[in-house]
Structures are given as C-alpha cells and as structure tokens.
Write a protein that holds these residues in place. Structure first.
Motif, PDB file in Angstrom:
ATOM      1  N   PRO A 107      24.921  29.865  45.996  1.00 48.54           N
ATOM      2  CA  PRO A 107      25.873  28.830  46.392  1.00 48.54           C
ATOM      3  C   PRO A 107      25.848  28.513  47.885  1.00 48.54           C
ATOM      4  O   PRO A 107      26.307  27.455  48.304  1.00 48.54           O
ATOM      5  CB  PRO A 107      27.228  29.420  45.990  1.00 48.54           C
ATOM      6  N   LEU A 108      25.327  29.446  48.690  1.00 48.49           N
ATOM      7  CA  LEU A 108      25.220  29.230  50.138  1.00 48.49           C
ATOM      8  C   LEU A 108      24.201  30.210  50.703  1.00 48.49           C
ATOM      9  O   LEU A 108      23.734  31.120  50.026  1.00 48.49           O
ATOM     10  CB  LEU A 108      26.569  29.387  50.837  1.00 48.49           C
ATOM     11  N   ASN A 109      23.841  30.018  51.973  1.00 46.05           N
ATOM     12  CA  ASN A 109      22.856  30.883  52.606  1.00 46.05           C
ATOM     13  C   ASN A 109      23.338  32.332  52.614  1.00 46.05           C
ATOM     14  O   ASN A 109      24.545  32.605  52.667  1.00 46.05           O
ATOM     15  CB  ASN A 109      22.600  30.444  54.046  1.00 46.05           C
ATOM     16  N   GLY A 110      22.405  33.247  52.595  1.00 42.85           N
ATOM     17  CA  GLY A 110      22.754  34.658  52.666  1.00 42.85           C
ATOM     18  C   GLY A 110      21.516  35.514  52.609  1.00 42.85           C
ATOM     19  O   GLY A 110      20.415  35.071  52.961  1.00 42.85           O
ATOM     20  N   GLU A 111      21.696  36.734  52.140  1.00 46.21           N
ATOM     21  CA  GLU A 111      20.584  37.659  51.973  1.00 46.21           C
ATOM     22  C   GLU A 111      20.897  38.593  50.812  1.00 46.21           C
ATOM     23  O   GLU A 111      22.061  38.737  50.408  1.00 46.21           O
ATOM     24  CB  GLU A 111      20.342  38.466  53.251  1.00 46.21           C
ATOM     25  N   VAL A 112      19.856  39.206  50.279  1.00 46.71           N
ATOM     26  CA  VAL A 112      20.055  40.168  49.202  1.00 46.71           C
ATOM     27  C   VAL A 112      20.687  41.432  49.786  1.00 46.71           C
ATOM     28  O   VAL A 112      20.121  42.062  50.677  1.00 46.71           O
ATOM     29  CB  VAL A 112      18.724  40.502  48.510  1.00 46.71           C
ATOM     30  N   HIS A 113      21.859  41.752  49.301  1.00 51.03           N
ATOM     31  CA  HIS A 113      22.507  43.003  49.697  1.00 51.03           C
ATOM     32  C   HIS A 113      21.936  44.166  48.903  1.00 51.03           C
ATOM     33  O   HIS A 113      21.553  45.196  49.467  1.00 51.03           O
ATOM     34  CB  HIS A 113      24.021  42.911  49.472  1.00 51.03           C
ATOM     35  N   SER A 114      21.840  43.997  47.568  1.00 50.93           N
ATOM     36  CA  SER A 114      21.368  45.060  46.697  1.00 50.93           C
ATOM     37  C   SER A 114      21.152  44.504  45.296  1.00 50.93           C
ATOM     38  O   SER A 114      21.574  43.384  44.984  1.00 50.93           O
ATOM     39  CB  SER A 114      22.353  46.227  46.673  1.00 50.93           C
ATOM     40  N   PHE A 115      20.511  45.300  44.452  1.00 51.10           N
ATOM     41  CA  PHE A 115      20.271  44.892  43.070  1.00 51.10           C
ATOM     42  C   PHE A 115      20.012  46.147  42.244  1.00 51.10           C
ATOM     43  O   PHE A 115      19.646  47.202  42.780  1.00 51.10           O
ATOM     44  CB  PHE A 115      19.089  43.927  42.984  1.00 51.10           C
ATOM     45  N   LYS A 194      26.169  49.670  45.666  1.00 50.96           N
ATOM     46  CA  LYS A 194      24.893  48.966  45.747  1.00 50.96           C
ATOM     47  C   LYS A 194      24.435  48.608  44.341  1.00 50.96           C
ATOM     48  O   LYS A 194      24.363  49.465  43.473  1.00 50.96           O
ATOM     49  CB  LYS A 194      23.829  49.827  46.433  1.00 50.96           C
ATOM     50  N   GLY A 195      24.153  47.334  44.131  1.00 53.35           N
ATOM     51  CA  GLY A 195      23.688  46.868  42.840  1.00 53.35           C
ATOM     52  C   GLY A 195      24.731  46.928  41.744  1.00 53.35           C
ATOM     53  O   GLY A 195      24.424  46.684  40.571  1.00 53.35           O
ATOM     54  N   ASP A 196      25.948  47.218  42.105  1.00 47.96           N
ATOM     55  CA  ASP A 196      27.023  47.382  41.128  1.00 47.96           C
ATOM     56  C   ASP A 196      28.353  47.312  41.859  1.00 47.96           C
ATOM     57  O   ASP A 196      28.449  47.670  43.037  1.00 47.96           O
ATOM     58  CB  ASP A 196      26.875  48.740  40.427  1.00 47.96           C
ATOM     59  N   PHE A 197      29.376  46.856  41.165  1.00 47.03           N
ATOM     60  CA  PHE A 197      30.745  46.842  41.665  1.00 47.03           C
ATOM     61  C   PHE A 197      31.623  46.575  40.445  1.00 47.03           C
ATOM     62  O   PHE A 197      31.246  45.788  39.576  1.00 47.03           O
ATOM     63  CB  PHE A 197      30.959  45.739  42.713  1.00 47.03           C
ATOM     64  N   PRO A 198      32.789  47.214  40.363  1.00 48.27           N
ATOM     65  CA  PRO A 198      33.630  46.979  39.181  1.00 48.27           C
ATOM     66  C   PRO A 198      33.902  45.495  38.935  1.00 48.27           C
ATOM     67  O   PRO A 198      34.328  44.779  39.834  1.00 48.27           O
ATOM     68  CB  PRO A 198      34.922  47.733  39.516  1.00 48.27           C
ATOM     69  N   GLY A 199      33.621  45.067  37.713  1.00 44.92           N
ATOM     70  CA  GLY A 199      33.922  43.690  37.318  1.00 44.92           C
ATOM     71  C   GLY A 199      35.141  43.603  36.434  1.00 44.92           C
ATOM     72  O   GLY A 199      35.624  42.516  36.123  1.00 44.92           O
ATOM     73  N   VAL A 200      35.641  44.780  36.055  1.00 44.81           N
ATOM     74  CA  VAL A 200      36.835  44.899  35.223  1.00 44.81           C
ATOM     75  C   VAL A 200      37.605  46.116  35.730  1.00 44.81           C
ATOM     76  O   VAL A 200      36.997  47.151  36.027  1.00 44.81           O
ATOM     77  CB  VAL A 200      36.478  45.099  33.733  1.00 44.81           C
ATOM     78  N   CYS A 201      38.917  45.995  35.853  1.00 50.02           N
ATOM     79  CA  CYS A 201      39.714  47.122  36.336  1.00 50.02           C
ATOM     80  C   CYS A 201      40.892  47.369  35.396  1.00 50.02           C
ATOM     81  O   CYS A 201      41.182  46.572  34.503  1.00 50.02           O
ATOM     82  CB  CYS A 201      40.219  46.877  37.757  1.00 50.02           C
ATOM     83  N   SER A 202      41.565  48.474  35.612  1.00 51.77           N
ATOM     84  CA  SER A 202      42.770  48.782  34.841  1.00 51.77           C
ATOM     85  C   SER A 202      43.960  47.987  35.392  1.00 51.77           C
ATOM     86  O   SER A 202      43.924  47.489  36.526  1.00 51.77           O
ATOM     87  CB  SER A 202      43.082  50.274  34.915  1.00 51.77           C
ATOM     88  N   ILE A 203      45.014  47.910  34.606  1.00 59.69           N
ATOM     89  CA  ILE A 203      46.236  47.246  35.069  1.00 59.69           C
ATOM     90  C   ILE A 203      46.796  47.978  36.281  1.00 59.69           C
ATOM     91  O   ILE A 203      47.306  47.353  37.217  1.00 59.69           O
ATOM     92  CB  ILE A 203      47.275  47.182  33.934  1.00 59.69           C
TER      93      ILE A 203
END
Length: 226
Positions: A107-115, A194-203
């Motif tokens: 969506p905009l300029n940047g760089e690869v942080h991780s995968f 790196k290459g991951d981050f929670p996409g769903v969390c608890s209430i």
C-alpha cells in the motif's frame, strides 16, 4: 504530536492492497450471523463453499471485514482454543476473501521486516511483514495466508515500493487450511516478533491489542455492501 491514526487517516497516497474489479461485500463471522451457529465449518472445503458460493453469491463479490470481531468460527479450530480459560476470539486485522492467486500489492513504500511459513493448522501459513514510516511514525503491515512462493526471493530490509506486487493469496491447506483470503493487519509495536504476530486475541487482551493494531480500513478504504 499527531497520532499515527490521524496520519493514516489523512494520508492520500495509499495504493490498493488488492485491485479487485468485484464490489466488496462485508462478511460477518460473529454470533450476529445466526447461520453460523448450526453449521460445522471444520472441513475447509465446506467452509470455502460457504464463503464463496453462498455468502459471496458464486464469487460475484469480494468479501471483506472482521476487524475487532468476536468470531464464533474459531471455536472449531484448536489453534485458537488451547487456553480454555482465555480462548482467542477477537480478530485484529481485516480479511479480504478472494480467489487463490489474487495479487497483493504494497500500500506504500517500505521494506521487508520479516517473513515466515507458519504452518500449523489454523495459523497464517506463509506470512510477510513490511515496515513503513509516515511523518516520523514507524509501523508495520502484516499479510497472512499467502501462497508459498510469495516468500521466494525475500530478505530482511528488501525495499518495497507502493503498488509493487509483494505476494499472492494462497490456497488451502498451505495457507493455514483456510478458505482463500488475505489477513491484513496494521501493527504499531511489534516487539521481538518476526514473521508472525497475533492476529486474534482473547477478550481479556482485547484492549491492549486493539491499541497496537489500528483499524486496517485506515489503509484499505474500500466501499462495502453490507
């Protein structure tokens, strides 16, 4: 100092993450969708038919939605219910439901942080995280459920330009065993992930995670049919 949310809201130069000619339809996977309460969607092929043949009317639309949604569909995937006292159910990104192979753009300029290839059942599958900066605010965008070849040729700090193809939507089972879609998420504080981050969390963790994961619509900005 102006907040990142305001910076994103006022920015005029975002490229489309997915350039779909189909109109966008908002999908609901919370308890408000009463149809979900008596369906078994544990088989991915059944889930995929439900999304594309029924909800999206034989693929007439591109599906979108899910930010801050309390989802009942996670009850059928052990990946989200390992901690029975605090199961994860609050969705922190936006999902764009489109065909496998659909091109994904920065969506905009940047760089690869991780995968990474997060290959547990119910996980992201192939995943890319980009790092960006706008008006002095660093932040990150995460792209999950990709095709495996989306990771080819990547390296940390690889430059990425706005509008550049960065990946494609993956198919099941390689994409974490989900119907084809992109999980798109904004992250302000990534810590050591790196290459991951929670996409769903608890209430119980909802307030914190929503504070570090702003509404993806600040970037996506698509008109939706409810």
């Amino acid at each position: 100092m102006i907040s990142l949310n305001d910076v994103l809201k006022n920015h005029k130069g975002f490229s489309k993450v997915i350039s779909s000619p189909k109109p966008y339809m908002k999908l609901d996977f919370s308890e408000s969708n009463r149809d979900l309460l008596h369906r078994d969607l544990s088989e991915t092929s059944v889930f995929s038919d439900y999304v594309f043949k029924e909800l999206l009317r034989n693929n007439t639309y591109t599906g979108i939605g899910g930010y801050n949604e309390n989802r009942v569909i996670y009850k059928q995937k052990e990946h989200f219910t390992k901690q029975e006292e605090n199961p994860r159910c609050i969705h922190l990104g936006a999902d764009i439901w489109a065909d496998a192979g659909e091109t994904i753009y920065a969506p905009l300029n940047g760089e690869v942080h991780s995968f990474a290839f997060n290959d547990q059942y119910g996980d992201y599958g192939p995943t890319i995280i980009l790092k960006h900066e706008l008006e002095g605010h660093p932040f990150y965008t995460l792209y999950g459920h990709l095709s495996l070849d989306s990771l080819d040729g990547l390296y940390e700090k690889k430059p990425v330009l706005a509008g550049e193809k960065i990946a494609a939507i993956g198919n099941y089972p390689v994409n974490g065993d989900w119907p084809p879609h992109l999980h798109f998420q904004i992250i302000t504080e990534i810590s050591t992930h790196k290459g991951d981050f929670p996409g769903v969390c608890s209430i119980q963790d909802q307030e914190y995670y929503l504070s570090v994961c702003p509404d993806p619509d600040l970037i996506l900005r698509v008109e939706k049919i409810s």
